[in-house]
Design a protein around this motif. Structure first.
Motif, PDB file in Angstrom:
ATOM      1  N   CYS A 178       0.813  -1.218   0.000  1.00 32.12           N
ATOM      2  CA  CYS A 178       0.000   0.000   0.000  1.00 32.12           C
ATOM      3  C   CYS A 178       0.848   1.270   0.000  1.00 32.12           C
ATOM      4  O   CYS A 178       0.457   2.259  -0.595  1.00 32.12           O
ATOM      5  CB  CYS A 178      -0.972   0.004   1.170  1.00 32.12           C
ATOM      6  N   CYS A 179       2.009   1.239   0.649  1.00 37.07           N
ATOM      7  CA  CYS A 179       2.868   2.422   0.646  1.00 37.07           C
ATOM      8  C   CYS A 179       3.263   2.823  -0.772  1.00 37.07           C
ATOM      9  O   CYS A 179       3.490   3.994  -1.043  1.00 37.07           O
ATOM     10  CB  CYS A 179       4.132   2.163   1.450  1.00 37.07           C
TER      11      CYS A 179
ATOM     12  N   CYS B 126       1.994   5.145   8.212  1.00 45.54           N
ATOM     13  CA  CYS B 126       1.339   3.977   7.623  1.00 45.54           C
ATOM     14  C   CYS B 126       0.119   4.444   6.857  1.00 45.54           C
ATOM     15  O   CYS B 126      -0.954   4.400   7.375  1.00 45.54           O
ATOM     16  CB  CYS B 126       0.950   2.984   8.708  1.00 45.54           C
TER      17      CYS B 126
ATOM     18  N   CYS C  17       5.950  -0.766   7.771  1.00 41.42           N
ATOM     19  CA  CYS C  17       6.269  -2.149   7.394  1.00 41.42           C
ATOM     20  C   CYS C  17       7.730  -2.314   7.037  1.00 41.42           C
ATOM     21  O   CYS C  17       8.403  -3.210   7.510  1.00 41.42           O
ATOM     22  CB  CYS C  17       5.437  -2.574   6.195  1.00 41.42           C
TER      23      CYS C  17
HETATM   24  S1  SF4 Z   1       3.233   0.739   6.395  1.00 42.54           S
HETATM   25 FE1  SF4 Z   1       1.008   0.644   6.245  1.00 42.54          FE
HETATM   26  S2  SF4 Z   1       0.532   1.571   4.255  1.00 42.54           S
HETATM   27 FE2  SF4 Z   1       2.727   1.014   4.240  1.00 42.54          FE
HETATM   28  S3  SF4 Z   1       2.790  -1.038   3.367  1.00 42.54           S
HETATM   29 FE3  SF4 Z   1       2.672  -1.277   5.590  1.00 42.54          FE
HETATM   30  S4  SF4 Z   1       0.470  -1.520   5.991  1.00 42.54           S
HETATM   31 FE4  SF4 Z   1       0.669  -0.666   3.947  1.00 42.54          FE
END
Ligand code: SF4
Ligand code: SF4
Ligand code: SF4
Lengths: 221, 193
Positions: A52-53, A148, A118
């Motif tokens: 998602c990032c 996040c 993450c």
């Molecule tokens: S930090 Fe949050 S937004 Fe980024 S990859 Fe991990 S779960 Fe997804």
């Protein structure tokens, strides 16, 4: 980075005698500044995203936040051409061998930016069975961006933090001009679980110790 | 007919392009040099597309924006409890935190050794925090709130990104500044209790 006269004397080239009154060797520090200035303003990121990032990274790369203002708009699809690896997202065990291989393939100087919870420390999936808690367990990370996901502005702040780091480096001490080749990071092996070859002996010793202990108790019983 | 969608999409892009310049003519340089211009450019009814010139100009974040939590403390000039932390170390936030990134230890009274409502240690690993806001949602004392500060990237995880009590503590006036209507709402709810 602020420099004291001592720092300047470190930068002096010992082969060229410098009169005492010119000890703050101007030539080499200026070279440093030009070198870092040009590097910091053309950091090309590697075109890859993990979770998602990555969506937020794509948003950052679009015209609204426009990393072209930092000379970073060219996302290269080949590790040979890039300077920065943005680890944007959840690092699954399946992806780690590929990431380490890409890192090894990048030409020095290379930088790694861990984007989001993450990639930095495992984030919401910290104890997940299929997730590595932090890419820094495998490759050296230069900048950590918490969040996040980190908003585009937070990611841009991470880029600026990286630029500051680049500007603080000196051509005399950077590892990529040292003699000899830099060591490649051994690519982890994905079997039933992820195995880091650097821990091979440790794993072997531990498993042998466990087995022998088990056998002993079996015999005693 | 095939391809109609593509033509429509290109039309939208063309419209944005034209509108950006049309509005430029209307505003002139004021659009890029004054605060009014910035607000108009970044508002939802603006026309055309603009780049946020990030380090120089920053987008205003909405009041409910969440980043890393912080601990509310009374301001230093509070008449009764200057600089006192609101947290009572009840531990509810640690239990609800989904990635379990809060670590607290209840303080002890220096003489009697009995637990006191004041955390001795309070750590949040902000590289694990997923900004969900559950801690702030569940805290019965309104003692933990979500911060708006997103400029916290740094070079080292263990030294810079494990926030301790001192780093997490922020005065109540800060919360009232970043979230005025919520702070007021909470204040009224506490008063009527
Ligand atoms: S930090 Fe949050 S937004 Fe980024 S990859 Fe991990 S779960 Fe997804
Ligand atoms: S922040 Fe709130 S929920 Fe967490 S320990 Fe303190 S009082 Fe309890
Ligand atoms: S915001 Fe969510 S993840 Fe972060 S400390 Fe609070 S409960 Fe934990």
């Amino acid at each position: 980075m602020t420099m004291t006269p001592d720092d300047y004397s470190d930068l002096n080239n010992p082969d060229i005698p410098i009169p005492d009154e010119l000890k703050s060797n101007i030539a080499i520090t200026t070279l440093d500044r030009i070198y870092n200035w040009s590097r910091a303003r053309s950091v090309w990121p590697l075109l890859f995203g993990l979770a998602c990032c990555a969506i937020e990274m794509i948003a950052t790369a679009a015209s609204r936040y426009d990393p072209a203002r930092f000379g970073m708009e060219v996302m290269r699809p080949s590790p040979r051409q890039c300077d920065l690896m943005i680890v944007s997202g959840t690092v699954t065990k399946k992806m780690v061998p590929q990431i380490v291989r890409l890192y090894n393939q990048m030409a020095e100087p290379r930088y790694v930016l861990a984007m989001g919870a993450c990639a930095s420390g495992g984030g919401p999936f910290k104890e997940g069975y299929n997730v590595v808690d932090g890419i820094d367990k495998f490759i050296p990370v230069d900048v950590y961006v918490p969040g996040c996901p980190p908003t585009p502005q937070a990611l841009l702040h991470g880029f600026i933090t990286l630029h500051k780091k680049i500007e603080g480096q000196s051509i005399m001490s950077v590892p990529w001009y040292k003699k000899g080749q830099s060591e490649a990071i051994p690519v982890p092996v994905l079997g039933p679980d992820l195995i880091d070859p650097r821990q091979g002996e440790l794993i072997q010793a531990a498993s042998e110790g466990e087995y022998s202990a088990q056998f002993e108790t079996d015999e005693n019983a | 007919m095939y391809g109609l969608g593509i033509i429509k999409g290109l039309g939208v892009t063309l419209k944005h392009l034209v509108e950006t310049y049309v509005d430029d003519f209307r505003w002139g340089v004021r659009r890029y040099t004054t605060d009014d211009g910035f607000v108009a450019r970044q508002s939802t009814d603006t026309r055309g597309i603009f780049t946020v010139q990030y380090p120089e100009e920053k987008l205003a974040v909405p009041e409910r924006f969440r980043y890393i939590p912080f601990l509310v403390v009374y301001d230093d000039d509070h008449p009764d409890h200057p600089g006192e932390i609101w947290c009572t170390s009840c531990g509810i936030c640690t239990k609800v935190c989904p990635p379990q990134c809060i670590w607290i230890m209840r303080g002890k009274h220096p003489e009697t050794g009995r637990p006191i409502p004041d955390p001795e240690y309070f750590y949040i690993d902000i590289d694990i925090c997923m900004n969900c806001g559950l801690c702030a949602e569940y805290c019965p004392f309104d003692a933990i709130k979500m911060d708006h500060d997103y400029e916290i990237a740094s070079y080292d995880r263990t030294t810079a990104h494990i926030f301790d009590k001192a780093k997490l503590s922020k005065p109540l006036s800060y919360w009232q500044k970043i979230a005025p209507s919520r702070a007021l709402e909470e204040h009224l709810a506490r008063e009527t209790k």
